[in-house]
Design an enzyme around this catalytic site. Structure first.
Site, PDB file in Angstrom:
ATOM      1  N   ASN A 155      -9.919   1.618   6.153  1.00 26.21           N
ATOM      2  CA  ASN A 155      -9.174   0.435   5.695  1.00 26.21           C
ATOM      3  C   ASN A 155      -7.669   0.708   5.604  1.00 26.21           C
ATOM      4  O   ASN A 155      -6.942  -0.027   4.964  1.00 26.21           O
ATOM      5  CB  ASN A 155      -9.718  -0.035   4.340  1.00 26.21           C
ATOM      6  CG  ASN A 155      -9.609   1.059   3.284  1.00 26.21           C
ATOM      7  OD1 ASN A 155      -9.181   2.176   3.569  1.00 26.21           O
ATOM      8  ND2 ASN A 155     -10.005   0.750   2.068  1.00 26.21           N
ATOM      9  N   HIS A 173      -0.732   1.442   4.030  1.00 24.90           N
ATOM     10  CA  HIS A 173      -1.787   2.010   3.182  1.00 24.90           C
ATOM     11  C   HIS A 173      -2.322   3.251   3.879  1.00 24.90           C
ATOM     12  O   HIS A 173      -2.835   3.157   4.989  1.00 24.90           O
ATOM     13  CB  HIS A 173      -2.899   0.950   3.055  1.00 24.90           C
ATOM     14  CG  HIS A 173      -4.131   1.434   2.341  1.00 24.90           C
ATOM     15  ND1 HIS A 173      -5.371   0.862   2.542  1.00 24.90           N
ATOM     16  CD2 HIS A 173      -4.326   2.413   1.431  1.00 24.90           C
ATOM     17  CE1 HIS A 173      -6.277   1.481   1.784  1.00 24.90           C
ATOM     18  NE2 HIS A 173      -5.668   2.428   1.100  1.00 24.90           N
ATOM     19  N   MET A 301      -6.930  -8.200   5.321  1.00 23.89           N
ATOM     20  CA  MET A 301      -6.056  -8.784   6.346  1.00 23.89           C
ATOM     21  C   MET A 301      -6.412 -10.267   6.458  1.00 23.89           C
ATOM     22  O   MET A 301      -7.562 -10.646   6.587  1.00 23.89           O
ATOM     23  CB  MET A 301      -6.191  -8.064   7.684  1.00 23.89           C
ATOM     24  CG  MET A 301      -7.548  -8.034   8.329  1.00 23.89           C
ATOM     25  SD  MET A 301      -7.411  -7.149   9.895  1.00 23.89           S
ATOM     26  CE  MET A 301      -9.017  -7.411  10.568  1.00 23.89           C
ATOM     27  N   HIS A 322      -6.610  -1.746  -7.384  1.00 27.97           N
ATOM     28  CA  HIS A 322      -5.876  -1.237  -6.206  1.00 27.97           C
ATOM     29  C   HIS A 322      -6.070  -2.128  -4.992  1.00 27.97           C
ATOM     30  O   HIS A 322      -5.677  -1.781  -3.890  1.00 27.97           O
ATOM     31  CB  HIS A 322      -6.299   0.199  -5.899  1.00 27.97           C
ATOM     32  CG  HIS A 322      -7.594   0.338  -5.142  1.00 27.97           C
ATOM     33  ND1 HIS A 322      -8.751  -0.296  -5.517  1.00 27.97           N
ATOM     34  CD2 HIS A 322      -7.914   1.056  -4.023  1.00 27.97           C
ATOM     35  CE1 HIS A 322      -9.725   0.024  -4.668  1.00 27.97           C
ATOM     36  NE2 HIS A 322      -9.234   0.844  -3.757  1.00 27.97           N
TER      37      HIS A 322
END
Length: 393
Positions: A155, A173, A301, A322
């Site tokens: 991810n 990320h 997304m 998070h």
């Protein structure tokens, strides 16, 4: 929404911000952790809480005199970085695809690494300590150098976003790549070995721990801090490249100064003071949110993401969620959704739209708005972002 205390009988209570009852497996995992003798005061569960390995993802565990390497997890120092640029969204007009292709060429994703080692990477001071790290990773120094400045898979992502004031943000990320994973595995194996030898009773073998003051604890803590620094620097290196690509397309290559820069871990452990005592705080899928701390809470997304400022809520050990948290596993997502669903759910986002990213479809995640509503006592929203370019690991 303020937290609630889970109705489970454990030596230490479990406070939850989830806003919904936990499933049977999740409750069992919370109970296992809250039963450990070295857990301090209580366990805090964030609004995006879901199943993990040993401990729930989205849990904050404060401990006295012990630490559990599997609770920190294998992507040590995984986290987010975002910068607010001085650019207005209209500058992106007609350039999104070019930006995406240039980014894909500049930053390796998945298992890929950099062909050359750039100067800032070669000069990173922490390489001097590499020989002190666990024996099991000594052959990986060159790989670790080549992967510094690479995204990884799963991810992990790179996004160009626009906020509600039409300001452009750059966001990514990522974590400590293969080196962090290997270090974690080495220490998790040692902890499990020790538990077996000592016949330590554990509710779950993934909760094997090291006791403060032992050589094993010291070795893990040193490697953990090193990997956390690697992860943070990895995000810095990528963000510099990211910024240059965007500046090339919308500022004629002229360097600009970010209006705000945030770089935060959400899989890590630190020594902190809470309720007047020094404790080890493990945030497994949680961001530190002391007063004035900036944090980043991304949606999937196709969904919104948030830049937040902490409120310093002590019951959560000054933490917040998070991200949105997964609703379904990667395999389930691939079985439930089709390519058409992906195309539909990522409308208006310049990104890959193929089978390879189907497990990251927005529908596989919890609605981020709900997650944010459940933590209004933990953070305040500073900016709301919507992505226009998304590159997945």
């Amino acid at each position: 929404m303020p937290h609630e205390q889970l109705e489970i009988s454990t030596p230490k209570p479990v406070l939850s911000w989830a806003g919904h009852p936990l499933g049977a497996d999740e409750t069992k995992m919370a109970r296992n952790v809250a039963s450990l003798p070295f857990v301090f005061k209580h366990v805090a569960l964030m609004p995006d809480v879901h199943l993990g390995k040993g401990a729930l993802v989205g849990s904050v565990i404060a401990t006295k005199e012990a630490i559990m390497p599997a609770a920190v997890g294998v992507d040590i120092g995984c986290g987010m970085m975002a910068i607010k640029t001085p650019f207005n969204a209209d500058k992106l007009e007609g350039k999104l695809k070019k930006i995406r292709l240039d980014l894909e060429a500049a930053i390796p994703v998945g298992f890929n690494e950099n062909k050359d080692i750039e100067k800032t990477v070669a000069n990173w001071q922490a390489w001097e300590d590499f020989k002190e790290l666990h024996q099991g990773v000594q052959r990986l120094e060159n790989k670790a150098m080549k992967q510094l400045g690479s995204l990884g898979g799963g991810n992990h992502f790179i996004e160009v976003c626009v906020d509600t004031n039409e300001q452009v943000w750059l966001m990514l990320h990522s974590g400590s790549r293969n080196i962090g994973n290997m270090l974690a595995q080495c220490h998790i194996d040692t902890a499990k070995e020790l538990a077996k030898l000592a016949e330590t009773p554990l509710p779950d073998k993934d909760l094997a721990y090291f006791v403060a003051g032992t050589p094993e604890f010291q070795a893990y803590w040193r490697d953990l801090q090193w990997a956390q620094d690697y992860a943070r620097f990895n995000r810095d290196v990528m963000m510099n490249r990211f910024k240059r690509v965007v500046e090339k397309h919308i500022a004629g290559g002229k360097a600009t100064k970010p209006l705000l820069s945030v770089n935060c871990h959400h899989n890590y452990a630190e020594k902190e003071v809470h309720f007047g005592e020094e404790v080890y705080v493990t945030r497994k899928g949680a961001v530190r949110a002391r007063e004035e701390d900036y944090g980043i809470i991304p949606g999937s997304m196709g969904a919104k993401s948030y830049i937040v400022k902490g409120k310093g809520n002590h019951d959560s050990y000054c933490s917040c969620s998070h991200g949105a948290g997964r609703l379904m596993s990667r395999n389930k997502a691939k079985n439930v959704y089709t390519l058409d669903d992906l195309i539909q759910q990522t409308k208006g986002v310049e990104c890959r739209k193929d089978e390879g990213v189907l497990d990251e479809i927005p529908g596989a995640y919890k609605p981020i708005e709900e997650v944010m509503a459940n933590q209004s006592d933990l953070v305040e929203v500073v900016a709301t972002l919507k992505q226009v370019v998304c590159i997945k690991g």
